[in-house]
Design a protein around this motif. Structure first.
Motif, mmCIF file in Angstrom:
data_model
loop_
_atom_site.group_PDB
_atom_site.id
_atom_site.type_symbol
_atom_site.label_atom_id
_atom_site.label_comp_id
_atom_site.label_asym_id
_atom_site.label_seq_id
_atom_site.Cartn_x
_atom_site.Cartn_y
_atom_site.Cartn_z
ATOM 1 N N GLU A 129 0.756 -1.234 0.054
ATOM 2 C CA GLU A 129 0.063 0.022 -0.146
ATOM 3 C C GLU A 129 0.635 1.245 -0.067
ATOM 4 N N LEU A 130 1.891 1.118 0.755
ATOM 5 C CA LEU A 130 2.761 2.414 0.793
ATOM 6 C C LEU A 130 3.516 2.546 -0.707
ATOM 7 N N LEU A 131 3.893 1.600 -1.151
ATOM 8 C CA LEU A 131 4.346 1.624 -2.707
ATOM 9 C C LEU A 131 3.424 2.135 -3.658
ATOM 10 N N GLN A 132 2.218 1.685 -3.655
ATOM 11 C CA GLN A 132 1.164 2.109 -4.360
ATOM 12 C C GLN A 132 0.941 3.664 -4.395
ATOM 13 N N SER A 133 0.970 4.122 -2.953
ATOM 14 C CA SER A 133 0.830 5.477 -2.589
ATOM 15 C C SER A 133 1.927 6.468 -3.294
ATOM 16 N N LEU A 134 2.935 5.829 -3.608
ATOM 17 C CA LEU A 134 4.246 6.690 -4.023
ATOM 18 C C LEU A 134 4.217 6.239 -5.331
ATOM 19 N N GLY A 135 3.295 5.478 -6.179
ATOM 20 C CA GLY A 135 3.131 5.566 -7.780
ATOM 21 C C GLY A 135 4.403 4.295 -8.217
ATOM 22 N N VAL A 136 4.875 3.280 -7.207
ATOM 23 C CA VAL A 136 5.552 2.467 -7.536
ATOM 24 C C VAL A 136 5.046 1.183 -7.825
ATOM 25 N N GLU A 137 5.018 0.653 -8.977
ATOM 26 C CA GLU A 137 4.198 -0.593 -9.590
ATOM 27 C C GLU A 137 5.187 -2.045 -9.520
ATOM 28 N N ASP A 138 6.802 -1.322 -9.986
ATOM 29 C CA ASP A 138 7.430 -2.652 -10.309
ATOM 30 C C ASP A 138 8.679 -2.452 -9.146
ATOM 31 N N ALA A 139 9.271 -3.133 -8.538
ATOM 32 C CA ALA A 139 10.551 -2.626 -7.437
ATOM 33 C C ALA A 139 11.433 -4.042 -7.321
ATOM 34 N N THR A 140 12.411 -3.794 -7.097
ATOM 35 C CA THR A 140 13.528 -4.653 -6.270
ATOM 36 C C THR A 140 13.345 -4.573 -5.025
ATOM 37 N N ILE A 141 13.129 -6.004 -4.422
ATOM 38 C CA ILE A 141 12.784 -5.815 -3.054
ATOM 39 C C ILE A 141 14.120 -6.744 -2.496
ATOM 40 N N VAL A 142 14.669 -5.610 -1.609
ATOM 41 C CA VAL A 142 15.789 -6.282 -0.857
ATOM 42 C C VAL A 142 15.548 -6.271 0.828
ATOM 43 N N GLY A 143 15.503 -7.520 1.297
ATOM 44 C CA GLY A 143 15.353 -7.694 2.519
ATOM 45 C C GLY A 143 16.566 -8.363 3.364
ATOM 46 N N HIS A 144 16.830 -7.579 4.644
ATOM 47 C CA HIS A 144 17.808 -8.226 5.183
ATOM 48 C C HIS A 144 17.250 -8.499 6.675
ATOM 49 N N SER A 145 17.598 -9.789 6.990
ATOM 50 C CA SER A 145 17.239 -10.327 8.316
ATOM 51 C C SER A 145 15.851 -10.554 8.523
ATOM 52 N N THR A 146 14.961 -10.238 9.367
ATOM 53 C CA THR A 146 13.552 -10.454 9.294
ATOM 54 C C THR A 146 13.022 -9.844 8.195
ATOM 55 N N GLY A 147 13.716 -8.768 7.623
ATOM 56 C CA GLY A 147 13.036 -8.029 6.434
ATOM 57 C C GLY A 147 13.369 -9.014 5.311
ATOM 58 N N GLY A 148 14.210 -10.006 5.429
ATOM 59 C CA GLY A 148 14.203 -11.178 4.469
ATOM 60 C C GLY A 148 13.182 -12.203 4.388
ATOM 61 N N MET A 149 12.541 -12.347 5.743
ATOM 62 C CA MET A 149 11.498 -13.130 5.625
ATOM 63 C C MET A 149 10.394 -12.454 5.148
ATOM 64 N N LEU A 150 9.960 -11.226 5.354
ATOM 65 C CA LEU A 150 9.035 -10.312 4.779
ATOM 66 C C LEU A 150 9.228 -10.080 3.290
ATOM 67 N N ALA A 151 10.404 -10.119 2.650
ATOM 68 C CA ALA A 151 10.790 -9.975 1.430
ATOM 69 C C ALA A 151 10.175 -11.030 0.691
ATOM 70 N N VAL A 152 10.581 -12.511 1.134
ATOM 71 C CA VAL A 152 9.841 -13.573 0.626
ATOM 72 C C VAL A 152 8.504 -13.283 0.667
ATOM 73 N N ARG A 153 7.767 -13.129 1.654
ATOM 74 C CA ARG A 153 6.165 -13.024 1.568
ATOM 75 C C ARG A 153 5.827 -12.121 0.801
ATOM 76 N N TYR A 154 6.379 -11.210 0.502
ATOM 77 C CA TYR A 154 6.041 -9.786 -0.379
ATOM 78 C C TYR A 154 6.280 -10.515 -1.908
ATOM 79 N N ALA A 155 7.230 -11.054 -2.251
ATOM 80 C CA ALA A 155 7.655 -11.756 -3.422
ATOM 81 C C ALA A 155 6.578 -12.918 -3.706
ATOM 82 N N LEU A 156 6.009 -13.577 -2.729
ATOM 83 C CA LEU A 156 5.041 -14.752 -2.864
ATOM 84 C C LEU A 156 3.962 -14.174 -3.214
ATOM 85 N N MET A 157 3.160 -12.787 -2.382
ATOM 86 C CA MET A 157 2.080 -12.437 -2.611
ATOM 87 C C MET A 157 2.027 -11.236 -3.746
#
Length: 337
Positions: A129-157
């Motif tokens: 929702e944050l990225l949509q509000s900023l007009g970002v429709e396509d991005a490289t997602i870089v996740g570190h540590s717990t952010g890595g778990m979140l990045a995996v979930r984001y890529a799956l969704m």
């Protein structure tokens, strides 16, 4: 609108308030890290979630040179904030990337709700929702540590909105509970987090993150966490931290690594030993956990077409341990794709 916060240099408190009479003093920061200085202007995204209004802090840094039209989203770890990506943001921006570094709900400059059902799906939706509000429709997602778990979930969704996935020493490359690490209740996590102090943070990070090698520049990040946990929002910060730890421990993404459909790179400090629950695990169980020299290779085999970049002898945060080397490897990988 944005707020650029200045350090409260005169506001110090003895860490005796956190149960450590011998610890040195640290700054005190507000419940949303008020008083801590972010490296770039800090914005806030307001949105409704779970019947309440929330505010998500983030940095949105434009390309310093000719923009290449690509956006990189940097997702922080459990004991980190968007600000800890400072050097990586600069390196990416200098090479033409737009960089967005949010603080997730419950962390750092974002809202600490009194009640919130934390799931990686919810945090991924918030980020989307944050990225949509900023007009970002396509991005490289870089996740570190717990952010890595979140990045995996984001890529799956959101595979259609994920140009590429980069996982930097992500936790969740194994299921700690399935390997025998003991479960803690949220109340037990809460009591643990109430005792958090600068001395304890540094001791843990020195042994687990930095392989026994401390650099003066790490002190600011200890101060950041200790100051947040010793401030006026101390109990709210500890409660949210407890809820987040429960999410991390009970919601493994490990079993879905095989389902990732986007180009993926793993960037692994091989000496990392991070494993949730290992601190209270029996010795025989603890000995099986957190071997990133093995976990990185295993994950690369599980994720279809994954590319593995290893940092031999480095710990949990190679982007902070050797920023120049890490950033060059990241830029090389982004250009490769």
């Amino acid at each position: 609108m944005f707020s650029f916060r200045k350090p409260l240099a005169l506001m110090c408190v003895s860490l005796a308030l956190l149960g450590s009479a011998s610890a040195s003093a640290a700054h005190v920061y507000g419940e949303q890290l008020e008083g801590f200085s972010y490296p770039y202007p800090l914005h806030h995204f307001s949105f409704a979630s779970q019947q309440q209004q929330l505010s998500m802090g983030y940095m949105d840094v434009p390309a310093e040179k000719s923009a290449n039209g690509q956006t990189v989203v940097l997702l922080h770890g459990k004991n980190f904030c968007g600000a800890t990506w400072d050097s990586t943001i600069k390196a990416l921006s200098q090479q033409g990337y737009r960089v967005i570094a949010p603080d997730q709900i419950g962390f750092c400059s974002s809202t600490k709700p009194a009640n919130y059902q934390y799931t990686f799906q919810q945090l991924a939706q918030n980020t989307h929702e944050l990225l949509q509000s900023l007009g970002v429709e396509d991005a490289t997602i870089v996740g570190h540590s717990t952010g890595g778990m979140l990045a995996v979930r984001y890529a799956l969704m959101y595979p259609q909105q994920t140009h590429k996935l980069v996982l930097v020493n992500p936790i969740g490359l194994e299921d700690w509970k399935a390997k025998g690490a003991p479960w803690r209740s949220v109340d037990q996590w809460y009591q643990r987090e109430l005792k958090l102090n600068a001395a304890g943070i540094k001791k843990y990070e020195l042994s687990t993150y930095y392989v026994g090698k401390w650099k003066p520049e790490y002190d600011q990040w200890v101060d950041m966490l200790a100051g947040l946990n010793s401030g006026p929002g101390h109990q709210r910060v500890a409660w949210n931290s407890a809820l987040i730890y429960d999410m991390i421990f009970t919601q493994p993404v490990y079993y879905e690594l095989k389902d990732i459909k986007v180009p993926t790179t793993l960037m692994i400090g091989t000496a990392d030993t991070t494993a949730i629950g290992s601190d209270i695990a029996p010795p025989a169980v603890k000995a099986k956990l957190g071997h990133y020299n093995v976990l990185g290779k295993q994950a690369a085999q599980l994720i279809p077409g994954a590319h593995l970049i290893e940092f031999p002898g480095m710990g949990h945060a190679p982007q902070m341990e050797d920023p120049a080397h890490f950033n060059q490897q990241l830029l090389n990988d982004l250009s490769r794709s």
